[in-house]
Design a protein around this motif. Structure first.
Motif, mmCIF file in Angstrom:
data_model
loop_
_atom_site.group_PDB
_atom_site.id
_atom_site.type_symbol
_atom_site.label_atom_id
_atom_site.label_comp_id
_atom_site.label_asym_id
_atom_site.label_seq_id
_atom_site.Cartn_x
_atom_site.Cartn_y
_atom_site.Cartn_z
ATOM 1 N N UNK A 83 -40.856 21.443 -23.527
ATOM 2 C CA UNK A 83 -41.780 21.752 -24.628
ATOM 3 C C UNK A 83 -41.181 22.870 -25.479
ATOM 4 N N UNK A 84 -41.250 22.705 -26.798
ATOM 5 C CA UNK A 84 -40.709 23.701 -27.727
ATOM 6 C C UNK A 84 -41.870 24.455 -28.369
ATOM 7 N N UNK A 85 -41.949 25.753 -28.127
ATOM 8 C CA UNK A 85 -42.969 26.581 -28.765
ATOM 9 C C UNK A 85 -42.505 26.962 -30.172
ATOM 10 N N UNK A 86 -43.410 26.764 -31.125
ATOM 11 C CA UNK A 86 -43.095 27.041 -32.527
ATOM 12 C C UNK A 86 -44.271 27.756 -33.164
ATOM 13 N N UNK A 87 -44.082 28.251 -34.382
ATOM 14 C CA UNK A 87 -45.220 28.841 -35.082
ATOM 15 C C UNK A 87 -46.144 27.727 -35.547
ATOM 16 N N UNK A 88 -47.363 28.093 -35.850
ATOM 17 C CA UNK A 88 -48.391 27.082 -36.085
ATOM 18 C C UNK A 88 -48.110 26.266 -37.346
ATOM 19 N N UNK A 89 -47.528 26.871 -38.378
ATOM 20 C CA UNK A 89 -47.239 26.124 -39.599
ATOM 21 C C UNK A 89 -46.184 25.048 -39.342
ATOM 22 N N UNK A 90 -45.192 25.372 -38.530
ATOM 23 C CA UNK A 90 -44.181 24.360 -38.200
ATOM 24 C C UNK A 90 -44.802 23.227 -37.384
ATOM 25 N N UNK A 91 -45.685 23.583 -36.463
ATOM 26 C CA UNK A 91 -46.363 22.544 -35.676
ATOM 27 C C UNK A 91 -47.131 21.596 -36.596
ATOM 28 N N UNK A 92 -47.878 22.168 -37.547
ATOM 29 C CA UNK A 92 -48.625 21.321 -38.481
ATOM 30 C C UNK A 92 -47.690 20.440 -39.308
ATOM 31 N N UNK A 93 -46.576 20.996 -39.747
ATOM 32 C CA UNK A 93 -45.690 20.279 -40.665
ATOM 33 C C UNK A 93 -44.922 19.149 -39.995
ATOM 34 N N UNK A 94 -44.556 19.317 -38.731
ATOM 35 C CA UNK A 94 -43.648 18.356 -38.091
ATOM 36 C C UNK A 94 -44.336 17.343 -37.177
ATOM 37 N N UNK A 95 -45.585 17.575 -36.832
ATOM 38 C CA UNK A 95 -46.235 16.724 -35.830
ATOM 39 C C UNK A 95 -46.772 15.419 -36.425
ATOM 40 N N UNK A 96 -46.536 14.324 -35.707
ATOM 41 C CA UNK A 96 -47.169 13.043 -36.031
ATOM 42 C C UNK A 96 -48.560 12.963 -35.430
ATOM 43 N N UNK A 97 -48.729 13.622 -34.285
ATOM 44 C CA UNK A 97 -49.992 13.649 -33.543
ATOM 45 C C UNK A 97 -50.276 15.103 -33.204
ATOM 46 N N UNK A 98 -51.502 15.551 -33.430
ATOM 47 C CA UNK A 98 -51.890 16.924 -33.099
ATOM 48 C C UNK A 98 -53.095 16.880 -32.172
ATOM 49 N N UNK A 99 -52.980 17.559 -31.037
ATOM 50 C CA UNK A 99 -54.060 17.577 -30.051
ATOM 51 C C UNK A 99 -54.520 19.010 -29.838
ATOM 52 N N UNK A 100 -55.839 19.224 -29.896
ATOM 53 C CA UNK A 100 -56.413 20.562 -29.827
ATOM 54 C C UNK A 100 -56.897 20.867 -28.413
ATOM 55 N N UNK A 101 -56.396 21.974 -27.859
ATOM 56 C CA UNK A 101 -56.778 22.386 -26.505
ATOM 57 C C UNK A 101 -56.959 23.897 -26.442
ATOM 58 N N UNK A 102 -57.545 24.448 -27.480
ATOM 59 C CA UNK A 102 -57.756 25.884 -27.552
ATOM 60 C C UNK A 102 -59.241 26.193 -27.476
ATOM 61 N N UNK A 103 -59.639 27.337 -26.926
ATOM 62 C CA UNK A 103 -61.066 27.678 -26.900
ATOM 63 C C UNK A 103 -61.585 27.976 -28.292
ATOM 64 N N UNK A 104 -62.901 27.934 -28.447
ATOM 65 C CA UNK A 104 -63.528 28.273 -29.720
ATOM 66 C C UNK A 104 -63.769 29.773 -29.758
#
Length: 329
Positions: A185-206
């Motif tokens: 798994x490659x940890x990246x900043x959130x903007x890069x994650x948004x820009x490069x992902x085909x699929x985004x899955x949310x697993x963070x608390x509110x």
């Protein structure tokens, strides 16, 4: 032993709590908990609440006045509790921090597979004698870039599932998991994650900083055709912004097990009534949207663990032991 008032109790929960109970007096109430129903807890010493119960200051004042000494959440989330008020009233709050994280991760995979291969539509079509493949074109998950927002227990398991399916996995978390990094798994900043992902899955608390983390601004950073999965908390999504992105076809698919206005909808049979929530009604009209009603946690293993941990929290409180699952005020 303690008298426990269960609010928002469902028949399936009673089976597991009755099985795990060791002498407590269990009072199951169908009503959700709020300032109007709090007095129903009179005669009990513990209130057991669920995700859509309201534990604001007024409600907890009424509970305190009626002899309640402990708030036992039978869930992981606690965003529905005024923790400052609970601390000031001397009401400790305990929760179930983990219950079969595999259940939620596997349900997330089920949603993704159903959405990308349209098996729900195929099932209904074949039952009507329609064996045509028109409109059922899917896509391979293998080789896709999957962005995982939050790599706690559930996010970590989902990340490993995606690695096993041959995906490139990007992750964002304030505390990177070195074991996941070693797994690929490659940890990246959130903007890069948004820009490069085909699929985004949310697993963070509110939390205040994660509420509406998916909004018009962040959606604009994503690829056209992105698939978004949410099995965490409904308010991570700005649902109205998501609807607009679905209408413009910027979002290629959406699968949610939670909804920011799910109170009054989920955990009920409303099939004979007209939906009053226009937003969820609009979501249900999209052919590329899949909604389940907060069932990701709902396996026999998870329910058993929820009952065991909840009752153990209550046992520890009654015995004066340290509360290992105490939510800080």
């Amino acid at each position: 032993m303690a008298g426990i008032a269960f609010f928002s109790a469902r028949p399936y929960e009673r089976t597991f709590f009755d099985r795990e109970n060791s002498g407590h007096s269990l009072n199951y109430l169908d009503a959700p908990l709020d300032e109007k129903t709090a007095r129903l807890a009179a005669g009990s010493s513990v209130v057991c609440a669920f995700v859509n119960d309201h534990l604001d200051r007024l409600t907890m004042q009424i509970l305190k006045e009626n002899g309640i000494g402990l708030i036992a959440l039978r869930c992981a989330g606690f965003n529905n509790v005024d923790l400052k008020a609970a601390a000031e009233l001397g009401l400790p709050v305990v929760r179930v921090p983990a219950y079969s994280p595999y259940a939620v991760a596997e349900h997330t995979l089920a949603l993704l597979l159903t959405l990308c291969r349209k098996t729900h539509r195929a099932f209904n079509r074949v039952r009507e004698g329609n064996f045509s493949l028109d409109g059922l074109m899917g896509f391979d998950i293998h080789g896709k870039t999957v962005g995982v927002l939050g790599t706690g227990k559930i996010g970590a398991i989902f990340s490993r599932i995606m690695l096993g399916m041959g995906c490139r996995v990007l992750a964002y978390d304030l505390r990177p998991d070195t074991a996941l990094e070693q797994a690929g798994v490659l940890y990246v900043d959130i903007d890069r994650l948004f820009a490069e992902s085909d699929i985004i899955s949310l697993h963070t608390p509110l939390l205040p900083q994660t509420q509406h983390i998916i909004n018009a601004t962040t959606l604009a950073k994503m690829k056209k055709g992105v698939v978004i999965l949410n099995t965490s908390r409904g308010a991570l999504l700005d649902t109205k912004a998501v609807v607009r992105a679905l209408k413009s076809e910027h979002i290629g698919g959406l699968a949610i097990d939670v909804y920011e206005q799910e109170e009054g909808l989920f955990f009920q049979d409303l099939s004979g009534r007209i939906l009053q929530d226009d937003t969820i009604a609009r979501l249900l009209t999209f052919p590329n949207v899949l909604v389940t009603a907060h069932q990701a946690f709902f396996t026999d293993t998870a329910m058993q663990q929820i009952a065991q941990t909840t009752l153990r929290n209550i046992d520890d409180w009654q015995a004066g032991k340290p509360l290992i699952n105490l939510v800080p005020g």
